[in-house]
Enzyme design. Sequence first.
Site, PDB file in Angstrom:
ATOM      1  N   GLN A 223      34.996  27.667 105.290  1.00 11.32           N
ATOM      2  CA  GLN A 223      34.394  26.951 106.417  1.00 11.32           C
ATOM      3  C   GLN A 223      35.105  27.285 107.726  1.00 11.32           C
ATOM      4  O   GLN A 223      34.659  26.859 108.791  1.00 11.32           O
ATOM      5  CB  GLN A 223      34.469  25.431 106.172  1.00 11.32           C
ATOM      6  CG  GLN A 223      33.748  24.984 104.917  1.00 11.32           C
ATOM      7  CD  GLN A 223      33.875  23.494 104.630  1.00 11.32           C
ATOM      8  OE1 GLN A 223      34.015  23.120 103.479  1.00 11.32           O
ATOM      9  NE2 GLN A 223      33.823  22.636 105.638  1.00 11.32           N
ATOM     10  N   ARG A 370      33.152  15.328 103.306  1.00  8.88           N
ATOM     11  CA  ARG A 370      32.124  14.809 104.201  1.00  8.88           C
ATOM     12  C   ARG A 370      32.617  13.625 105.025  1.00  8.88           C
ATOM     13  O   ARG A 370      32.005  12.563 105.035  1.00  8.88           O
ATOM     14  CB  ARG A 370      30.865  14.441 103.429  1.00  8.88           C
ATOM     15  CG  ARG A 370      29.639  14.684 104.306  1.00  8.88           C
ATOM     16  CD  ARG A 370      28.363  14.804 103.559  1.00  8.88           C
ATOM     17  NE  ARG A 370      27.320  15.189 104.511  1.00  8.88           N
ATOM     18  CZ  ARG A 370      26.086  15.461 104.186  1.00  8.88           C
ATOM     19  NH1 ARG A 370      25.712  15.425 102.933  1.00  8.88           N
ATOM     20  NH2 ARG A 370      25.207  15.795 105.105  1.00  8.88           N
ATOM     21  N   CYS A 371      33.744  13.858 105.669  1.00 14.83           N
ATOM     22  CA  CYS A 371      34.252  12.833 106.580  1.00 14.83           C
ATOM     23  C   CYS A 371      35.303  13.455 107.466  1.00 14.83           C
ATOM     24  O   CYS A 371      35.940  14.417 107.108  1.00 14.83           O
ATOM     25  CB  CYS A 371      34.850  11.669 105.817  1.00 14.83           C
ATOM     26  SG  CYS A 371      36.590  11.781 105.500  1.00 14.83           S
ATOM     27  N   GLU A 741      28.313  13.801 108.786  1.00 16.24           N
ATOM     28  CA  GLU A 741      28.983  13.061 107.714  1.00 16.24           C
ATOM     29  C   GLU A 741      28.719  11.567 107.738  1.00 16.24           C
ATOM     30  O   GLU A 741      29.089  10.857 106.795  1.00 16.24           O
ATOM     31  CB  GLU A 741      30.494  13.270 107.840  1.00 16.24           C
ATOM     32  CG  GLU A 741      30.887  14.718 107.823  1.00 16.24           C
ATOM     33  CD  GLU A 741      32.224  14.935 108.498  1.00 16.24           C
ATOM     34  OE1 GLU A 741      33.045  15.661 107.940  1.00 16.24           O
ATOM     35  OE2 GLU A 741      32.453  14.376 109.578  1.00 16.24           O
TER      36      GLU A 741
HETATM   37  N1  MCN Z   1      22.666  17.962 115.010  1.00 10.58           N
HETATM   38  C1  MCN Z   1      21.631  17.663 115.868  1.00 10.58           C
HETATM   39  N2  MCN Z   1      21.803  16.668 116.809  1.00 10.58           N
HETATM   40  C2  MCN Z   1      22.959  15.968 116.884  1.00 10.58           C
HETATM   41  C3  MCN Z   1      24.004  16.245 115.989  1.00 10.58           C
HETATM   42  C4  MCN Z   1      23.834  17.281 115.069  1.00 10.58           C
HETATM   43  O1  MCN Z   1      20.571  18.277 115.787  1.00 10.58           O
HETATM   44  N3  MCN Z   1      23.128  15.009 117.794  1.00 10.58           N
HETATM   45  C5  MCN Z   1      22.536  19.042 114.028  1.00 10.58           C
HETATM   46  C6  MCN Z   1      23.512  20.179 114.346  1.00 10.58           C
HETATM   47  O2  MCN Z   1      23.023  21.063 115.266  1.00 10.58           O
HETATM   48  C7  MCN Z   1      23.745  20.783 112.975  1.00 10.58           C
HETATM   49  C8  MCN Z   1      23.693  19.560 112.059  1.00 10.58           C
HETATM   50  O3  MCN Z   1      22.919  18.581 112.755  1.00 10.58           O
HETATM   51  O4  MCN Z   1      22.750  21.696 112.656  1.00 10.58           O
HETATM   52  C9  MCN Z   1      25.081  18.983 111.741  1.00 10.58           C
HETATM   53  O5  MCN Z   1      25.808  18.943 112.914  1.00 10.58           O
HETATM   54  P1  MCN Z   1      27.252  18.287 113.118  1.00 10.58           P
HETATM   55  O6  MCN Z   1      27.149  16.825 112.988  1.00 10.58           O
HETATM   56  O7  MCN Z   1      27.818  18.845 114.342  1.00 10.58           O
HETATM   57  O8  MCN Z   1      28.111  18.777 111.850  1.00 10.58           O
HETATM   58  P2  MCN Z   1      28.652  20.259 111.563  1.00 10.58           P
HETATM   59  O9  MCN Z   1      27.637  21.242 111.902  1.00 10.58           O
HETATM   60  O10 MCN Z   1      30.018  20.407 112.082  1.00 10.58           O
HETATM   61  O11 MCN Z   1      28.682  20.206 109.978  1.00 10.58           O
HETATM   62  C10 MCN Z   1      29.758  19.660 109.297  1.00 10.58           C
HETATM   63  C11 MCN Z   1      29.372  18.487 108.426  1.00 10.58           C
HETATM   64  C12 MCN Z   1      30.430  18.300 107.440  1.00 10.58           C
HETATM   65  S1  MCN Z   1      32.006  18.195 107.982  1.00 10.58           S
HETATM   66  C13 MCN Z   1      30.154  18.255 106.101  1.00 10.58           C
HETATM   67  S2  MCN Z   1      31.418  17.930 105.049  1.00 10.58           S
HETATM   68  C14 MCN Z   1      28.836  18.515 105.616  1.00 10.58           C
HETATM   69  C15 MCN Z   1      27.786  18.237 106.617  1.00 10.58           C
HETATM   70  O12 MCN Z   1      28.103  18.728 107.830  1.00 10.58           O
HETATM   71  N4  MCN Z   1      28.650  19.560 104.794  1.00 10.58           N
HETATM   72  C16 MCN Z   1      27.368  19.996 104.573  1.00 10.58           C
HETATM   73  N5  MCN Z   1      26.526  18.457 106.211  1.00 10.58           N
HETATM   74  C17 MCN Z   1      26.267  19.414 105.278  1.00 10.58           C
HETATM   75  N6  MCN Z   1      24.999  19.819 105.040  1.00 10.58           N
HETATM   76  C18 MCN Z   1      24.780  20.838 104.171  1.00 10.58           C
HETATM   77  N7  MCN Z   1      23.522  21.220 103.954  1.00 10.58           N
HETATM   78  N8  MCN Z   1      25.800  21.457 103.530  1.00 10.58           N
HETATM   79  C19 MCN Z   1      27.077  21.078 103.703  1.00 10.58           C
HETATM   80  O13 MCN Z   1      28.077  21.705 103.096  1.00 10.58           O
HETATM   81 CU1  CUM Z   2      35.182  16.312 106.228  1.00 11.73          CU
HETATM   82  S1  CUM Z   2      34.416  17.403 104.845  1.00 11.73           S
HETATM   83 MO1  CUM Z   2      33.528  18.385 106.166  1.00 11.73          MO
HETATM   84  O1  CUM Z   2      34.819  18.246 107.139  1.00 11.73           O
HETATM   85  O2  CUM Z   2      33.665  19.945 105.822  1.00 11.73           O
END
Ligand code: MCN
Ligand code: CUM
Length: 796
Positions: A223, A370-371, A741
């Site tokens: 990641q 996932r946190c 998360e």
């Molecule tokens: N998004 C959006 N509008 C927002 C916030 C987010 O459209 N206001 C969209 C983003 O553009 C992105 C998605 O939602 O496409 C998730 O965005 P974000 O909250 O920024 O999270 P990350 O992209 O950093 O993803 C990490 C988070 C984590 S830490 C875990 S653990 C997890 C999760 O995402 N693992 C996943 N969701 C997952 N989903 C899938 N399918 N697979 C994983 O491994």
């Molecule tokens: Cu907190 S689990 Mo995610 O951070 O990949």
Amino acid sequence: MSQALDEIKIGGLGASRKRVEDDRFIRGKGNYTDDITLPGMLHMEILRSPLAHARIKSVDTSKAWDIPGVHLVLTGEMMATRNLAWMPTLSYDTQAVLATDKVRFQGQEVACVVADDPYIAKDACEAIEVEYEPLPAIVNPAQATADGAPVIRDDKVNQPDNVIYDWEVGDKAGTDLAFEQADVISRLKLHYPRSHPSPIECCGSIADFNRATSKLTVYMTTQAPHIIRAAVALVAELPEHMIRIVSPDIGGGFGNKVPVYPGYVCSILASILLERPVKWIEDKSGNLISTGFARDIYLDGEMALRKDGKILAVRMHADADHGAFFSDAQPSKFKIGLLHSTFACYDVPAAHLTARGTYSNKAPGGVAYRCSFRVTEAMFFQERMIAAAAADLGMDPAEFRRTNFVRDDQFPHRTPFGFLLDSGQYAKCLEVGLKAIGYDDFRRQQAEARKRGKLLGLGISTMTEPLGAGNSREYDILGIKMFDSAELKIHMTGKAILRTGARTQGQGHETTWAQIVAHELGLPAEDVIVEEGDTDTAPFGMGTYASRSTPVAGAAVSMVARKIRAKARRLAAHLLEVSEEDIEWELGRFYVRSAPDRGVTIQECAIAAYSNMPDGMEPGLENTAYYDPPNLTWPFAVYLVTVEVDPETGVWDVLNMVAVDDCGVRINPMIVEGQIMGGLTEAYAMANMQFITFDADGNCVGSNYMDYLLPTAWETPGFELHSEVVTPSPHHPIGAKGIGECAAVGGPAAFVNAVLDAIAGTGVRNIDMPLLPDRVWEAITYRHDVSGAPPVRSDD
Ligand code: MCN
Ligand code: CUM
């Protein structure tokens, strides 16, 4: 008249654009690590320890070497000759790559074999003879700190016991004083069990060292490719520019693919020694018993309350069981992650938290699943404690929350542990949720059902999560400051490629980042391709975890697009033969303020950057932005569940579940809903069915997918999602907050609170997750709390 483009039509902000990556995934054309085959590639398998704690007397590999097709057998002793038997972890500890002196958990890596195919390698692993001298195993913090406990990490100097750290935060004196003035003191003690992210794709790597170019390429499931590159440079002592980490498609990460695992290191060393590509693909049980577990924390707290329901103070202690190596990936400053985000959404005048981390004979634990670094534990305890306190006060739990929420006019709000909340509308989210679940009606039904001997329950949970680690003043991993990046190149025809330092694992960045570019520049989203995960091409970034991508990399995407727009404005002025001050912008187009019909599109500016730039202007239309966020973003959510519990069997069914998520501006509403549903599904699984623990000998119980159940559509209840509350983050360029998360963080407590609400009156304060039928039945029948903390009997 405006000639601005319709933002939704071009796939901009707010468009529920279909995920572009799914075109290849649903056709089976994804490119996962195991899909990659290189010429001359060999295969590696790992031999794991059957014992949780034992001294290694001898390792005899001669029979393995004799098997035809075997090219290399690696042992700890051989690794030690290259100073690679141990490696640093992301939390300033060390971790055994291959065991030398002792094994410290069941499933630990002891040796590995490289062979022509994975089957030969596996057979050869079984031919390795290891002689062990068993030692007593430690499976919880109480055992770890008991008098005379064996010292697990006797490899370390200055480690006389099993304590990793003692940490505290908050105001002890102020908290003590508030407790003296309290009318009611409410207490709660629980164990948040180990859980495992269990992505569908296991971890793996293909290391390819080329002696002729001295270049090492590693295709792997990570990641955070740039952090891995830095780690490889340090551990393997290779020059950084000769290391290329490629993270291809990832079949789910969920935090499992952040740490550095021994298998990666062994495949790299094997490739360097053999000068051939070496592939290691972990098997399912290897992944489940040996890779980063989450949680495993004992939480003990009390709350000082005034009769009218006002919270005066919170006092908490956490004992975290980290397993044999402290390998959490988390900001260096915070020993127990962001556990101190607990109670952030409530106006708590004083709070004090102490935390102790200990070693045990279990696989490394405490990584985030996932946190955002232990926020799940923080929010779970918070919402369980809130439910217990409301019950102790005899107050309605919704009313109790309403009384104590941070109010809309209190933002930015400083929490008692020092965070600064950016924005929120907590009470409004709760009202939407209560209405949707039919709160008052349900309470009536519940009372009536009770008369007929039926147990109905309603659970509420809220969560606010600090997302977007982080500002570089406070957040670093191993000293590397946390920020992120985006690089945008606009080709001459107005098509573009965007690269970021994040790494999607299923979240949909290829879709959503293009939407941000569409919003900023008016380029149709379909004209922008997004690429992540190759350290030779992507700008430096800290990777995707802790839902930091939207808050940090997503902000960098906005900022780089704005840099491009600023240059395009100069090109537009040149094309329109007016001065820059006379130019206005509307989506997709610059125009002359005094003559709105005279304008040029962003695409016309793009071609001009290659064909008709003003004198003195550097040609081309590309740029990079590094974004150091001023603060974290704080999404908020309310989850409500209704259940029916069968008193005869302890089985419980979900009747209804409502989720109200406020993550600020939604880039892609459909993707956001997908993220919420996925998180709720995992929350349900943790609360209801996922069981993995340890017996007194340190055997991992539930270490297979017959016991550790992954939820399917069959078990998973339906969810009703609400998106009407939108509080933009004031400091994020497009007002977005993270969402990835939230539901997994806030969901579990809603289920547990619902079951405990259904059995209210039994005097039961707590049942530890998972709420398996036998535990619920035991609580109802014997009217006592039920703990699931290890050790358990092996036949449980
Ligand atoms: N998004 C959006 N509008 C927002 C916030 C987010 O459209 N206001 C969209 C983003 O553009 C992105 C998605 O939602 O496409 C998730 O965005 P974000 O909250 O920024 O999270 P990350 O992209 O950093 O993803 C990490 C988070 C984590 S830490 C875990 S653990 C997890 C999760 O995402 N693992 C996943 N969701 C997952 N989903 C899938 N399918 N697979 C994983 O491994
Ligand atoms: Cu907190 S689990 Mo995610 O951070 O990949």
